[in-house]
Design a protein around this motif. Structure first.
Motif, mmCIF file in Angstrom:
data_model
loop_
_atom_site.group_PDB
_atom_site.id
_atom_site.type_symbol
_atom_site.label_atom_id
_atom_site.label_comp_id
_atom_site.label_asym_id
_atom_site.label_seq_id
_atom_site.Cartn_x
_atom_site.Cartn_y
_atom_site.Cartn_z
ATOM 1 N N PRO A 1 -52.379 -28.635 84.363
ATOM 2 C CA PRO A 1 -51.994 -27.757 85.483
ATOM 3 C C PRO A 1 -51.454 -28.521 86.686
ATOM 4 C CG PRO A 1 -54.103 -27.080 84.565
ATOM 5 C CD PRO A 1 -53.750 -28.380 83.901
ATOM 6 N N HIS B 1 -47.670 -30.545 74.889
ATOM 7 C CA HIS B 1 -46.842 -29.384 74.603
ATOM 8 C C HIS B 1 -45.823 -29.762 73.533
ATOM 9 C CE1 HIS B 1 -48.865 -27.508 77.784
ATOM 10 N NE2 HIS B 1 -48.336 -28.249 78.735
ATOM 11 N N VAL C 1 -54.312 -31.687 75.312
ATOM 12 C CA VAL C 1 -53.222 -31.323 74.405
ATOM 13 C C VAL C 1 -51.904 -31.909 74.889
ATOM 14 C CG1 VAL C 1 -54.186 -29.123 73.664
ATOM 15 C CG2 VAL C 1 -52.897 -29.227 75.807
ATOM 16 N N VAL D 1 -63.002 -41.528 82.988
ATOM 17 C CA VAL D 1 -61.848 -42.381 82.706
ATOM 18 C C VAL D 1 -60.627 -41.489 82.469
ATOM 19 C CG1 VAL D 1 -60.929 -44.216 81.226
ATOM 20 C CG2 VAL D 1 -63.417 -44.017 81.576
ATOM 21 N N ALA E 1 -64.593 -31.374 74.457
ATOM 22 C CA ALA E 1 -64.361 -30.113 75.174
ATOM 23 C C ALA E 1 -62.875 -29.884 75.389
ATOM 24 C CB ALA E 1 -65.070 -30.164 76.535
HETATM 25 C C1 LIG Z 1 -46.784 -23.882 80.527
HETATM 26 C C2 LIG Z 1 -48.258 -23.621 80.361
HETATM 27 C C3 LIG Z 1 -48.925 -22.870 81.295
HETATM 28 C C4 LIG Z 1 -50.280 -22.608 81.129
HETATM 29 N N1 LIG Z 1 -50.867 -21.777 82.028
HETATM 30 C C5 LIG Z 1 -52.130 -21.376 81.791
HETATM 31 C C6 LIG Z 1 -52.703 -20.357 82.589
HETATM 32 O O1 LIG Z 1 -52.058 -19.826 83.494
HETATM 33 N N2 LIG Z 1 -53.976 -19.971 82.315
HETATM 34 C C7 LIG Z 1 -54.699 -20.532 81.291
HETATM 35 O O2 LIG Z 1 -55.832 -20.119 81.074
HETATM 36 N N3 LIG Z 1 -54.191 -21.528 80.529
HETATM 37 C C8 LIG Z 1 -52.927 -21.950 80.751
HETATM 38 N N4 LIG Z 1 -52.378 -22.919 79.963
HETATM 39 C C9 LIG Z 1 -53.280 -23.675 79.060
HETATM 40 C C10 LIG Z 1 -53.890 -24.899 79.816
HETATM 41 O O3 LIG Z 1 -52.848 -25.802 80.103
HETATM 42 C C11 LIG Z 1 -54.980 -25.582 78.975
HETATM 43 O O4 LIG Z 1 -55.986 -24.649 78.670
HETATM 44 C C12 LIG Z 1 -55.643 -26.742 79.732
HETATM 45 O O5 LIG Z 1 -54.688 -27.640 80.248
HETATM 46 C C13 LIG Z 1 -56.588 -27.508 78.786
HETATM 47 O O6 LIG Z 1 -57.349 -28.384 79.593
HETATM 48 P P1 LIG Z 1 -57.927 -29.784 79.031
HETATM 49 O O7 LIG Z 1 -58.703 -30.392 80.129
HETATM 50 O O8 LIG Z 1 -58.597 -29.578 77.746
HETATM 51 O O9 LIG Z 1 -56.631 -30.650 78.695
HETATM 52 P P2 LIG Z 1 -55.439 -31.231 79.605
HETATM 53 O O10 LIG Z 1 -55.064 -30.307 80.683
HETATM 54 O O11 LIG Z 1 -54.408 -31.633 78.601
HETATM 55 O O12 LIG Z 1 -56.082 -32.537 80.269
HETATM 56 C C14 LIG Z 1 -56.415 -33.672 79.516
HETATM 57 C C15 LIG Z 1 -56.547 -34.885 80.433
HETATM 58 O O13 LIG Z 1 -56.932 -36.019 79.648
HETATM 59 C C16 LIG Z 1 -56.113 -37.134 80.012
HETATM 60 N N5 LIG Z 1 -56.038 -38.049 78.866
HETATM 61 C C17 LIG Z 1 -55.347 -37.883 77.707
HETATM 62 N N6 LIG Z 1 -55.547 -38.952 76.903
HETATM 63 C C18 LIG Z 1 -56.364 -39.808 77.572
HETATM 64 C C19 LIG Z 1 -56.940 -41.075 77.248
HETATM 65 N N7 LIG Z 1 -56.697 -41.677 76.088
HETATM 66 N N8 LIG Z 1 -57.746 -41.656 78.150
HETATM 67 C C20 LIG Z 1 -58.007 -41.058 79.353
HETATM 68 N N9 LIG Z 1 -57.481 -39.865 79.705
HETATM 69 C C21 LIG Z 1 -56.680 -39.236 78.815
HETATM 70 C C22 LIG Z 1 -54.767 -36.502 80.363
HETATM 71 O O14 LIG Z 1 -53.987 -37.392 81.176
HETATM 72 C C23 LIG Z 1 -55.223 -35.250 81.115
HETATM 73 O O15 LIG Z 1 -55.457 -35.508 82.476
HETATM 74 C C24 LIG Z 1 -51.019 -23.166 80.042
HETATM 75 C C25 LIG Z 1 -50.348 -23.947 79.101
HETATM 76 C C26 LIG Z 1 -48.969 -24.118 79.222
HETATM 77 C C27 LIG Z 1 -48.231 -24.832 78.148
#
Ligand SMILES: Cc1cc2nc3c(=O)[nH]c(=O)nc-3n(C[C@H](O)[C@H](O)[C@H](O)COP(=O)(O)OP(=O)(O)OC[C@H]3O[C@@H](n4cnc5c(N)ncnc54)[C@H](O)[C@@H]3O)c2cc1C
Ligand code: SF4
Length: 373
Positions: free
Chosen positions: A66, A142, A140, A56, A342
């Motif tokens: 990303p 930003h 997360v 979902v 996670a």
């Molecule tokens: C500018 C920037 C550049 C970065 N570049 C790098 C890099 O080069 N290398 C690196 O290792 N890390 C990088 N990072 C860190 C990276 O962005 C995170 O490690 C990564 O996005 C975390 O992944 P995640 O799946 O936990 O969360 P997210 O990427 O935040 O994905 C979460 C997903 O859950 C969805 N979601 C949220 N709430 C709900 C809900 N209630 N119901 C259903 N879906 C929902 C969101 O829409 C999203 O698709 C960077 C961070 C920043 C700020």
């Protein structure tokens, strides 16, 4: 429903993922909430282990930060996002065991311990999914540097941007001053914006921004070799391999300057911006005039993470992220049986952390379903 587990413990690759094994052992579903790097990996690994997975995602389209925020290239290798992430997304979208519900949200979870009913809503459509286990991967947000304790002029000065804004400009290979579209002569990065800041309650280090700023500095120099780039930092936390992959590389191959000290304020000076702070090596204040400033904003729990923790009745740890059990020995287990977490939902995470946690959560979620059949 109780099922007899006839082959539990037999994990030989010849036998494990056959259809009959799936039908007998893993036809209870795993629901993954969030399709960012952590959720995509969790779904793929659970699906490869034979589980039927419902994912979902609240946005239309998958990929998380990303993709939605158009990261140009990923640290530490500085490889284009599509090149490394694209094949993973394709495999996810084409996996027979994955049922993607994007543009949807989980509004209710009933039941407990391996017998959950998850309500998924998409506009007027409502569906109930029976699930054996759940992986929360809602990530997360930003930091928005608008807080009253931030004197960096993000919302007032056109030429103050964030590392998130910079990613999109670098991806388009058009890193220019927003106010006049010109190639900047000088760019100043300001580190730790919205992180390590006790005044606003964000006491944590966001873990990735030193590496991301160094990576972006390299990309700026590659696109515009004559631009001078300075990174103003409190401590440079390019841990592990990032130290030589981006920190030394930026200095030795691209002549990026690093100045240690807290930046306190950004104001306008003529057509430029003026970054003021304290140089802790020299023991004196500094003022750096630049065409642009880039704020290295940190990570906070997303609204979706807070909302889903509420729906799932999960406790938060003291910084506002989802609480995990067993300290460092249980990074994806929540206090609620059958619910795993996670990635960034657990705290500031880089991609490697997020993807590793996704895989670990998948293994535990499928094992949990199998144990309860
Ligand atoms: C500018 C920037 C550049 C970065 N570049 C790098 C890099 O080069 N290398 C690196 O290792 N890390 C990088 N990072 C860190 C990276 O962005 C995170 O490690 C990564 O996005 C975390 O992944 P995640 O799946 O936990 O969360 P997210 O990427 O935040 O994905 C979460 C997903 O859950 C969805 N979601 C949220 N709430 C709900 C809900 N209630 N119901 C259903 N879906 C929902 C969101 O829409 C999203 O698709 C960077 C961070 C920043 C700020
Ligand atoms: S990674 Fe660097 S910029 Fe980000 S919060 Fe930690 S020390 Fe500050």
């Amino acid at each position: 429903m109780t099922r007899t587990n006839t082959v539990r413990g037999d994990t030989s690759p010849e036998k494990a993922p056959t259809d009959s094994w799936r039908n007998q052992q893993a036809n209870e579903k795993v629901v993954v909430i969030g399709a960012g790097p952590a959720g995509i990996q969790a779904a793929l690994d659970a699906a490869d282990l034979g589980a039927d997975v419902v994912v979902v995602e609240k946005e239309d389209g998958i990929g998380g930060k990303p993709i939605h925020e158009k990261y140009a290239a990923l640290a530490p290798d500085i490889v284009e996002t599509e090149e490394v992430y694209g094949p993973i997304i394709d495999r996810f979208l084409n996996h027979d065991n994955i049922d993607l519900r994007d543009g949807s949200e989980v509004t209710r979870v009933k039941g407990k311990k391996g017998d959950f009913t998850v309500t998924v809503e998409n506009g007027d459509d409502k569906d109930e999914v029976d699930a054996g286990s759940i992986v929360l991967a809602t990530g997360v947000k930003h930091f928005d540097p608008q807080d009253e304790t931030q004197f960096y002029g993000y919302h007032e000065l056109d030429d103050v941007i964030t590392i998130v804004d910079a990613e999109e400009m670098l991806k388009d290979e058009r890193f220019v001053r927003p106010s006049d579209g010109q190639t900047p002569e000088t760019v100043a990065f300001v580190q730790c914006v919205g992180s390590r800041d006790r005044q606003i309650g964000n006491t944590w280090c966001s873990k990735v921004c030193c590496g991301v700023a160094s990576k972006q500095a390299i990309e700026i120099k590659e696109q515009n070799p004559d631009t001078d780039v300075v990174i103003l930092y409190i401590d440079m936390r390019t841990t592990g391999f990032l130290e030589d992959q981006v920190y030394w590389k930026a200095q030795e191959e691209h002549n990026v300057q690093y100045v240690k000290g807290v930046s306190t304020e950004i104001t306008r000076k003529g057509d430029n911006v003026l970054v003021k702070g304290d140089d802790s090596t020299m023991g004196r204040p500094y003022e750096i005039e630049a065409d642009m400033a880039v704020l290295s904003v940190g990570m906070e729990p997303s609204e979706g993470t807070k909302q889903m923790a509420d729906v799932l009745d999960l406790p938060m740890e003291s910084h506002g992220f989802v609480k995990t059990e067993k300290g460092p020995m249980g990074s994806v287990e929540t206090p609620k049986e059958g619910v795993f977490v996670a990635g960034g939902a657990t705290g500031p995470s880089n991609l490697k952390d997020s993807v590793s946690m996704g895989g670990s959560a998948a293994a535990k979620a499928v094992a949990y379903v199998n144990r309860n059949q």
